[in-house]
Design an enzyme around this catalytic site. Structure first.
Site, PDB file in Angstrom:
ATOM      1  N   ASP A  99      36.396  41.924  47.630  1.00  0.00           N
ATOM      2  CA  ASP A  99      36.152  41.604  46.313  1.00  0.00           C
ATOM      3  C   ASP A  99      34.855  42.378  45.889  1.00  0.00           C
ATOM      4  O   ASP A  99      34.459  42.675  44.904  1.00  0.00           O
ATOM      5  CB  ASP A  99      35.849  40.109  45.982  1.00  0.00           C
ATOM      6  N   HIS A 112      37.036  43.990  35.431  1.00  0.00           N
ATOM      7  CA  HIS A 112      38.085  43.270  36.024  1.00  0.00           C
ATOM      8  C   HIS A 112      39.437  43.710  35.743  1.00  0.00           C
ATOM      9  O   HIS A 112      40.188  42.823  35.187  1.00  0.00           O
ATOM     10  CB  HIS A 112      37.843  41.800  35.945  1.00  0.00           C
ATOM     11  N   HIS A 115      44.532  39.045  43.262  1.00  0.00           N
ATOM     12  CA  HIS A 115      43.558  38.089  43.158  1.00  0.00           C
ATOM     13  C   HIS A 115      42.681  37.929  41.836  1.00  0.00           C
ATOM     14  O   HIS A 115      42.047  37.034  41.598  1.00  0.00           O
ATOM     15  CB  HIS A 115      42.140  38.606  44.215  1.00  0.00           C
ATOM     16  N   ASP A 116      42.798  38.891  40.956  1.00  0.00           N
ATOM     17  CA  ASP A 116      41.939  38.845  39.788  1.00  0.00           C
ATOM     18  C   ASP A 116      43.022  39.253  38.362  1.00  0.00           C
ATOM     19  O   ASP A 116      42.655  39.602  37.284  1.00  0.00           O
ATOM     20  CB  ASP A 116      40.882  39.849  39.689  1.00  0.00           C
TER      21      ASP A 116
END
Length: 850
Positions: free
Chosen positions: A720, A559, A599-600
């Site tokens: 994702d 990630h 988003h991450d």
């Protein structure tokens, strides 16, 4: 020749002696008795002066008698206004009471349009129908402001006159006589007479008569005002008694303990056998994923009772205090609807209406059904009830306090109501303490997180931006000192363009890109969708933003920035190559791509469950979707800096819309929410197939806000998980990175938390990866890409990719299982051979022995 009344009046005014002698001869006792409605025998007079004296004396006597017999202020003033109206020949009179609301002085109608033939019920104005005058509006407001009487002979010539009441009542005001009612230096009320019926305006004699009779009304209003002030002071004394209990606020963490201490301290004043406090859920707005089923028609909207501020009435806890016999406290979390304290419906009614309810005979009550059988083994039953709302400083109902059975057996009276009202007000104030404590805790957690962010994440520095915008080398200046055209000339040379790294392709791979290349590609995408110029995004800000986002991702196994970029690139590709852009505005496209990149951000390499198990501050700060909400807040934290805010030139409405979409998009990446939105998305896809005309479908979807949000949320999930759709040579390597990060979390669970990790995160079971991948594809991923390929055929390559990868993983699974089976058979054969050998040895031993 006829004589007019004006001529007679003029003659009498000019000959006062003649008028006096004439009326002395003609005005007889019978005439006076007829005018006053009394017996002629009671009239003893010979002159006009005696008439006036008897008339005034009788009127004053009647007024004083009314004041003595009636405590009702409105009834007494009503009679006074009727008599004043008759004496000065006013068409109607009104009473306006002075008050203050929220610190603003105003006058409100209490008695309105009182005429000689009016009835009291017609003239008393209820609170919901009153007419309110601020002190800077109207002649009445001006009288209260100046504290002086006024005789307005023509309202059209008075600058303070306001016609809105005339327009409201369809009445025409010509002249006004008004005076304030004073209590010392304070205005209590204003009394007004309107429209002289026997002349063009009120005369000076009318004004004198008006003020004379007004003195009686003033006395009555002063008595009423003083009584009200005394009542207020009495209540203040009770409130001071309760306020002295502020020392009980030693426990700030728990509202139940606070209420218990406050009530326990003053229990001697409560004078009841038992009382309960029901605490209300303070949630005002539902999450978007709970609203969608209602908006889609899959779930009926809530139709039950709500509080005055619109919250659903849900009692999340009931605290039961028992004072008769042995004192006891019971706390019931999540009480059922049939719990005895709630089953009657009274607490719900009080929470809904905000009313104070005093039930004198519970057994005979028809509106609420109280339990008639004993509630405990001591035979205690409900006899009378007093229920009040607990209101906080924000005027929100936070709970309901209900008191049962006055100790002397009598019903609760007005004094009980006042005391309990003061108590519940005190409880409402005390509710702020745990709220404040909770906010302080959240601030502490935010501070810890912010410090962690500051230590780890740094904005794009001036030297780092030169890796993209080489203004020092080309112009000898910093980017901030360059024109937008100059920066564009540099970016045209430095950016890779749309084809070099195939950013429009679903098969895109970052393996051949450096992290700086990915920053460049991200910048390129904003130019490709045409939002930089349209929304006046400063190019230096855009570069700094993308560079800072890349630094915001931690250097962890999976990630990291490469994953963040891949999600943003897939969103870009779905919108362009996948042709989903046609449903969205350019501003929405910009928001969706930005959400993909963010988003991450600041992912820690561990999942939401680990944050809870390890008691990470993030888990204390966010109740659900823990990491997703952190990514969202961190993204907003970056955008909150002016030098990184690519939305800085949007207007307020556009900005709110952008952040609303970013909120939904990032939180939607929580796979725990994925199963909530699957069915809704599938129904949208089914609906699209019913449209033969593509343009009509696009027009329909473009206006369907909720459906667009659902599709966007599913697009974020597709982005994702997009690594599962890449070519096998890419997907197999990415899957190993994902597994490696999972194994790292498993190691932490084993060493730090001292727990056994699940198989997916246990590196000792790494050989089961193909089987786990097949299960993940079947259970989670296939649906997403199958439905998207059905929704838009241009997205078919992603579905084809996942099907191919499943075959590859299935082959590896079968190969592993075959190898495992062969190993098991070989081990079994060895065991059998060893057993046979052992049996032969035993036989030989037996033969040899014997």
């Amino acid at each position: 020749m006829s004589v007019k009344s004006e001529d007679v009046k003029k003659f009498l005014d000019g000959n006062p002696d003649f008028a006096k002698s004439y009326f002395a001869r003609k005005l007889k006792p019978g005439t006076v008795a007829s005018m006053m409605g009394i017996q002629e025998s009671k009239v003893d007079l010979d002159s006009l002066e005696h008439v006036c004296q008897v008339e005034e004396g009788a009127i004053f006597f009647d007024l004083i008698k009314d004041m003595q017999e009636n405590v009702n202020m409105e009834k007494v003033i009503f009679k006074i206004l009727k008599r004043i109206g008759a004496l000065i020949h006013a068409d109607r009179c009104s009473l306006f009471m002075y008050r203050q609301r929220n610190g603003i002085a105003e006058l409100a109608t209490r008695l309105f349009d009182v005429s000689t033939t009016s009835k009291l019920e017609e003239c008393v104005i209820p609170p919901d129908s009153e007419i309110v005058f601020p002190l800077d509006v109207g002649i009445v407001g001006n009288v209260a402001h100046t504290k002086k009487p006024i005789n307005v002979k023509d309202v059209n010539e008075n600058s303070h006159f306001c016609s809105f009441v005339d327009e409201l009542t369809e009445y025409t005001t010509r002249n006004i006589l008004a005076a304030p009612v004073m209590n010392g230096k304070e205005v209590v009320a204003v009394i007004m007479a309107v429209n002289k019926t026997t002349g063009p305006h009120f005369t000076n004699e009318d004004e004198d008569l008006f003020l004379k009779y007004l003195k009686v009304g003033t006395l009555n209003l002063k008595i009423y005002h003083l009584s009200y002030l005394h009542s207020c002071e009495t209540r203040k004394g009770q409130q001071m008694l309760l306020w002295s209990a502020n020392k009980v606020f030693e426990e700030l963490t728990d509202i139940e303990r606070q209420f218990h201490k406050a009530l326990y301290t003053v229990r001697a004043y409560l004078n009841c056998d038992r009382y309960s406090v029901g605490l209300l859920d303070m949630t005002k707005e539902k999450e978007f994923f709970d609203i969608w089923p209602v908006l889609m028609g899959e779930q009926a909207p809530y139709s039950g009772p709500v509080t005055p501020d619109g919250r659903e009435i849900i009692f999340y806890k009931v605290i039961d205090y028992i004072l008769h016999g042995k004192e006891e406290i019971k706390v019931i979390p999540n009480p059922p609807a049939d719990h005895w304290a709630l089953a009657s419906g009274l607490p719900t009614y009080v929470a809904e209406s905000g009313f104070i309810c005093n039930i004198m005979n519970a057994a005979a009550e028809e509106m609420f059904t109280f339990q008639t059988e004993p509630l405990d083994d001591r035979g205690w039953t409900i006899k009378n009830v007093l229920s009040l709302p607990i209101v906080n400083k924000k005027e929100e109902i936070v709970g309901v306090a209900t008191f049962y059975n006055r100790k002397d057996g009598k019903p609760f009276d007005e004094q009980d109501e006042q005391l309990m009202e003061a108590l519940t007000q005190f409880l409402g104030w005390s509710a702020l303490n745990p709220d404040t404590y909770d906010k302080m805790n959240k601030l502490e957690n935010r501070k810890d997180i912010a410090q962690d962010m500051v230590l780890y994440h740094v904005k794009c520095r001036d030297d780092e931006i030169q890796n993209v915008l080489k203004t020092r080398e080309i112009y000898g200046r910093e980017p901030r000192d360059c024109e937008e055209d100059e920066l564009w000339q540099i970016l045209k040379k430095e950016l890779p363009g749309p084809t070099k790294f195939e950013i429009y392709e679903f098969r895109f791979s970052d393996f051949d890109c450096t992290e700086l290349d990915l920053v460049m590609c991200g910048i390129q995408m904003y130019y490709e969708v045409g939002v930089v110029k349209k929304f006046q995004v400063p190019q230096e800000v855009l570069v700094r933003f993308m560079y800072s986002v890349s630094k915001g991702y931690r250097r962890i196994t999976y990630h990291n920035w490469r994953h963040g970029f891949n999600v943003g690139q897939t969103m870009f590709t779905l919108l362009t190559t996948g042709k989903l852009k046609r449903y969205y505005t350019d501003l929405e496209v910009m928001a969706m791509i930005t959400a993909g990149f963010l988003h991450d951000i600041d992912h820690r390499g561990t999942n939401n469950l680990y944050q809870v198990k390890s008691q990470n501050p993030l888990a204390k700060l966010h109740g659900s979707s823990i990491l997703e909400r952190h990514h969202l807040e961190f993204g907003k934290f970056l955008l909150g800096d002016e030098s990184l805010n690519i939305f800085q030139n949007l207007n307020r409405r556009q900005t709110e819309h952008v952040f609303h979409l970013i909120d939904i998009a990032i939180i939607a990446t929580d796979l725990a929410l994925y199963f909530k939105k699957r069915t809704m998305f599938q129904k949208i896809v089914d609906l699209s197939e019913t449209y033969e005309d593509e343009k009509k479908w696009v027009d329909f979807m473009s206006l369907e806000t909720t459906r667009k949000e659902i599709v966007m949320a599913m697009m974020m999930t597709a982005c994702d998980l997009s690594a599962i759709t890449k070519p096998w040579e890419v997907q197999s390597k990415v899957a190993l990175s994902v597994a490696a990060e999972f194994w790292e979390q498993g190691d932490l669970e084993r060493t730090v938390l001292e727990q056994q990790p699940i198989p997916m995160m246990d590196r000792n079971k790494a050989a089961e990866l193909p089987k786990l991948q097949c299960g993940f594809i079947d259970f989670v991923c296939t649906f997403v890409y199958k439905e998207f390929s059905r929704f838009h055929p241009a997205i078919q390559p992603m579905f084809d990719g996942i099907l191919n990868n499943r075959k590859e993983w299935k082959a590896l699974q079968e190969a592993y299982e075959a190898k495992l089976k062969a190993a098991e058979e070989e081990a079994k054969a060895k065991q059998e051979a060893a057993a046979a050998k052992n049996g032969l040895n035993n036989m030989l031993y037996f033969v040899f022995y014997f």
